[in-house]
Write a protein that holds these residues in place. Structure first.
Motif, PDB file in Angstrom:
ATOM      1  N   SER A  20       0.826  -1.210   0.000  1.00 63.58           N
ATOM      2  CA  SER A  20       0.000   0.000   0.000  1.00 63.58           C
ATOM      3  C   SER A  20       0.864   1.266   0.000  1.00 63.58           C
ATOM      4  O   SER A  20       0.406   2.329  -0.378  1.00 63.58           O
ATOM      5  N   TYR A  21       2.119   1.156   0.426  1.00 62.83           N
ATOM      6  CA  TYR A  21       3.038   2.296   0.452  1.00 62.83           C
ATOM      7  C   TYR A  21       3.690   2.575  -0.908  1.00 62.83           C
ATOM      8  O   TYR A  21       4.378   3.570  -1.064  1.00 62.83           O
ATOM      9  N   SER A  22       3.504   1.710  -1.888  1.00 59.04           N
ATOM     10  CA  SER A  22       4.266   1.821  -3.132  1.00 59.04           C
ATOM     11  C   SER A  22       4.059   3.147  -3.858  1.00 59.04           C
ATOM     12  O   SER A  22       5.013   3.740  -4.361  1.00 59.04           O
ATOM     13  N   SER A  23       2.839   3.621  -3.922  1.00 58.66           N
ATOM     14  CA  SER A  23       2.576   4.880  -4.613  1.00 58.66           C
ATOM     15  C   SER A  23       3.252   6.059  -3.903  1.00 58.66           C
ATOM     16  O   SER A  23       3.855   6.919  -4.533  1.00 58.66           O
ATOM     17  N   LEU A  24       3.140   6.076  -2.574  1.00 52.62           N
ATOM     18  CA  LEU A  24       3.776   7.137  -1.793  1.00 52.62           C
ATOM     19  C   LEU A  24       5.293   7.081  -1.946  1.00 52.62           C
ATOM     20  O   LEU A  24       5.942   8.109  -2.131  1.00 52.62           O
ATOM     21  N   ARG A  25       5.858   5.878  -1.915  1.00 61.92           N
ATOM     22  CA  ARG A  25       7.314   5.740  -2.086  1.00 61.92           C
ATOM     23  C   ARG A  25       7.752   6.211  -3.473  1.00 61.92           C
ATOM     24  O   ARG A  25       8.803   6.810  -3.622  1.00 61.92           O
ATOM     25  N   LYS A  26       6.918   5.957  -4.477  1.00 62.49           N
ATOM     26  CA  LYS A  26       7.241   6.426  -5.827  1.00 62.49           C
ATOM     27  C   LYS A  26       7.289   7.952  -5.852  1.00 62.49           C
ATOM     28  O   LYS A  26       8.193   8.552  -6.432  1.00 62.49           O
ATOM     29  N   GLN A  27       6.314   8.586  -5.207  1.00 63.55           N
ATOM     30  CA  GLN A  27       6.289  10.048  -5.150  1.00 63.55           C
ATOM     31  C   GLN A  27       7.517  10.582  -4.409  1.00 63.55           C
ATOM     32  O   GLN A  27       8.091  11.603  -4.801  1.00 63.55           O
ATOM     33  N   LEU A  28       7.928   9.899  -3.352  1.00 61.72           N
ATOM     34  CA  LEU A  28       9.118  10.321  -2.612  1.00 61.72           C
ATOM     35  C   LEU A  28      10.376  10.156  -3.459  1.00 61.72           C
ATOM     36  O   LEU A  28      11.251  11.025  -3.459  1.00 61.72           O
ATOM     37  N   ARG A  29      10.479   9.039  -4.198  1.00 63.06           N
ATOM     38  CA  ARG A  29      11.638   8.830  -5.082  1.00 63.06           C
ATOM     39  C   ARG A  29      11.743   9.939  -6.119  1.00 63.06           C
ATOM     40  O   ARG A  29      12.836  10.399  -6.442  1.00 63.06           O
ATOM     41  N   SER A  69       1.583  13.696   7.358  1.00 62.18           N
ATOM     42  CA  SER A  69       2.789  14.328   7.881  1.00 62.18           C
ATOM     43  C   SER A  69       3.681  14.869   6.758  1.00 62.18           C
ATOM     44  O   SER A  69       4.219  15.972   6.858  1.00 62.18           O
ATOM     45  N   LEU A  70       3.824  14.103   5.682  1.00 64.50           N
ATOM     46  CA  LEU A  70       4.678  14.544   4.574  1.00 64.50           C
ATOM     47  C   LEU A  70       4.071  15.738   3.847  1.00 64.50           C
ATOM     48  O   LEU A  70       4.795  16.585   3.329  1.00 64.50           O
ATOM     49  N   LYS A  71       2.751  15.827   3.821  1.00 66.48           N
ATOM     50  CA  LYS A  71       2.113  17.006   3.242  1.00 66.48           C
ATOM     51  C   LYS A  71       2.334  18.212   4.140  1.00 66.48           C
ATOM     52  O   LYS A  71       2.589  19.316   3.656  1.00 66.48           O
ATOM     53  N   GLU A  72       2.261  18.012   5.464  1.00 68.20           N
ATOM     54  CA  GLU A  72       2.491  19.115   6.406  1.00 68.20           C
ATOM     55  C   GLU A  72       3.913  19.653   6.317  1.00 68.20           C
ATOM     56  O   GLU A  72       4.140  20.843   6.481  1.00 68.20           O
ATOM     57  N   THR A  73       4.880  18.774   6.067  1.00 69.99           N
ATOM     58  CA  THR A  73       6.278  19.220   5.969  1.00 69.99           C
ATOM     59  C   THR A  73       6.586  19.826   4.606  1.00 69.99           C
ATOM     60  O   THR A  73       7.661  20.372   4.416  1.00 69.99           O
ATOM     61  N   GLY A  74       5.651  19.706   3.664  1.00 71.10           N
ATOM     62  CA  GLY A  74       5.853  20.286   2.345  1.00 71.10           C
ATOM     63  C   GLY A  74       6.520  19.352   1.356  1.00 71.10           C
ATOM     64  O   GLY A  74       6.797  19.741   0.229  1.00 71.10           O
ATOM     65  N   LEU A 110       5.174  16.638   0.081  1.00 72.68           N
ATOM     66  CA  LEU A 110       4.142  16.338  -0.906  1.00 72.68           C
ATOM     67  C   LEU A 110       3.238  17.549  -1.003  1.00 72.68           C
ATOM     68  O   LEU A 110       2.952  18.200  -0.001  1.00 72.68           O
ATOM     69  N   ASP A 111       2.797  17.859  -2.206  1.00 71.15           N
ATOM     70  CA  ASP A 111       1.877  18.981  -2.392  1.00 71.15           C
ATOM     71  C   ASP A 111       0.558  18.658  -1.715  1.00 71.15           C
ATOM     72  O   ASP A 111       0.110  17.514  -1.698  1.00 71.15           O
ATOM     73  N   GLN A 112      -0.103  19.680  -1.187  1.00 71.19           N
ATOM     74  CA  GLN A 112      -1.378  19.480  -0.496  1.00 71.19           C
ATOM     75  C   GLN A 112      -2.407  18.828  -1.408  1.00 71.19           C
ATOM     76  O   GLN A 112      -3.178  17.990  -0.981  1.00 71.19           O
ATOM     77  N   GLY A 113      -2.420  19.202  -2.666  1.00 71.66           N
ATOM     78  CA  GLY A 113      -3.396  18.645  -3.595  1.00 71.66           C
ATOM     79  C   GLY A 113      -2.987  17.314  -4.178  1.00 71.66           C
ATOM     80  O   GLY A 113      -3.755  16.665  -4.864  1.00 71.66           O
ATOM     81  N   GLU A 114      -1.767  16.889  -3.913  1.00 71.86           N
ATOM     82  CA  GLU A 114      -1.241  15.661  -4.488  1.00 71.86           C
ATOM     83  C   GLU A 114      -1.858  14.449  -3.789  1.00 71.86           C
ATOM     84  O   GLU A 114      -1.666  14.247  -2.599  1.00 71.86           O
ATOM     85  N   PRO A 115      -2.633  13.645  -4.522  1.00 72.99           N
ATOM     86  CA  PRO A 115      -3.273  12.500  -3.863  1.00 72.99           C
ATOM     87  C   PRO A 115      -2.261  11.391  -3.603  1.00 72.99           C
ATOM     88  O   PRO A 115      -1.326  11.197  -4.376  1.00 72.99           O
ATOM     89  N   VAL A 116      -2.438  10.700  -2.507  1.00 71.85           N
ATOM     90  CA  VAL A 116      -1.652   9.503  -2.227  1.00 71.85           C
ATOM     91  C   VAL A 116      -2.557   8.341  -2.555  1.00 71.85           C
ATOM     92  O   VAL A 116      -3.565   8.120  -1.910  1.00 71.85           O
ATOM     93  N   ARG A 117      -2.200   7.644  -3.622  1.00 72.31           N
ATOM     94  CA  ARG A 117      -3.039   6.553  -4.094  1.00 72.31           C
ATOM     95  C   ARG A 117      -2.713   5.279  -3.340  1.00 72.31           C
ATOM     96  O   ARG A 117      -1.580   5.043  -2.967  1.00 72.31           O
ATOM     97  N   GLN A 118      -3.716   4.448  -3.144  1.00 68.76           N
ATOM     98  CA  GLN A 118      -3.514   3.134  -2.568  1.00 68.76           C
ATOM     99  C   GLN A 118      -3.590   2.149  -3.709  1.00 68.76           C
ATOM    100  O   GLN A 118      -4.622   2.010  -4.347  1.00 68.76           O
ATOM    101  N   ASP A 119      -2.477   1.452  -3.971  1.00 70.93           N
ATOM    102  CA  ASP A 119      -2.392   0.586  -5.136  1.00 70.93           C
ATOM    103  C   ASP A 119      -3.046  -0.770  -4.962  1.00 70.93           C
ATOM    104  O   ASP A 119      -3.212  -1.501  -5.906  1.00 70.93           O
ATOM    105  N   THR A 120      -3.419  -1.135  -3.741  1.00 71.34           N
ATOM    106  CA  THR A 120      -3.988  -2.456  -3.525  1.00 71.34           C
ATOM    107  C   THR A 120      -5.346  -2.337  -2.852  1.00 71.34           C
ATOM    108  O   THR A 120      -5.637  -1.354  -2.197  1.00 71.34           O
ATOM    109  N   GLU A 121      -6.136  -3.359  -3.009  1.00 68.95           N
ATOM    110  CA  GLU A 121      -7.433  -3.386  -2.335  1.00 68.95           C
ATOM    111  C   GLU A 121      -7.243  -3.403  -0.833  1.00 68.95           C
ATOM    112  O   GLU A 121      -7.978  -2.787  -0.089  1.00 68.95           O
ATOM    113  N   ALA A 122      -6.224  -4.130  -0.371  1.00 70.03           N
ATOM    114  CA  ALA A 122      -5.982  -4.222   1.076  1.00 70.03           C
ATOM    115  C   ALA A 122      -5.538  -2.886   1.647  1.00 70.03           C
ATOM    116  O   ALA A 122      -5.613  -2.672   2.829  1.00 70.03           O
TER     117      ALA A 122
END
Length: 109
Positions: A38-47, A81-86, A88-100
């Protein structure tokens, strides 16, 4: 003990037994695999922003910011937290790549 064995095995370039090369990998339950993925999308944005991160057992996100590292127990905590620190952009969605990924996370201290 399992983690120590894996760390030693992974530190070697090649392990050969009886002339055959063997490989070692984590063996996670499907629930843990789903939580970790479930973290994969967020990790991609961080990379994309050149921020180093990795997953800590069982399913926590470790993010390295300058000299400080932070561990998050859930995708929701991490994205907020990452949006608060700047990072990730506030409008940038964090997608969940899995159903779980939509299943509730347990808080791990």
């Amino acid at each position: 003990m399992r983690q120590k064995v894996l760390q030693v095995a992974w530190s070697k370039k090649e392990i050969v037994v009886g002339g055959n090369r063997i490989f070692f990998s984590q063996d996670f339950s499907s629930k843990i695999q789903a939580e970790r993925s479930s973290y994969s999308s967020l990790r991609k944005q961080l990379r994309e922003k050149n921020v180093r991160s990795h997953i800590v057992y069982p399913a926590k996100l470790r993010v390295f910011l300058d000299v400080k590292e932070t561990i998050f127990s859930s995708l929701e905590d991490a994205s907020r937290s990452l949006k608060e620190t700047g990072l990730l952009d506030q409008g940038e969605p964090v997608r969940q790549d899995t159903e779980a990924g939509s299943a509730p996370f347990k808080k791990v201290s």
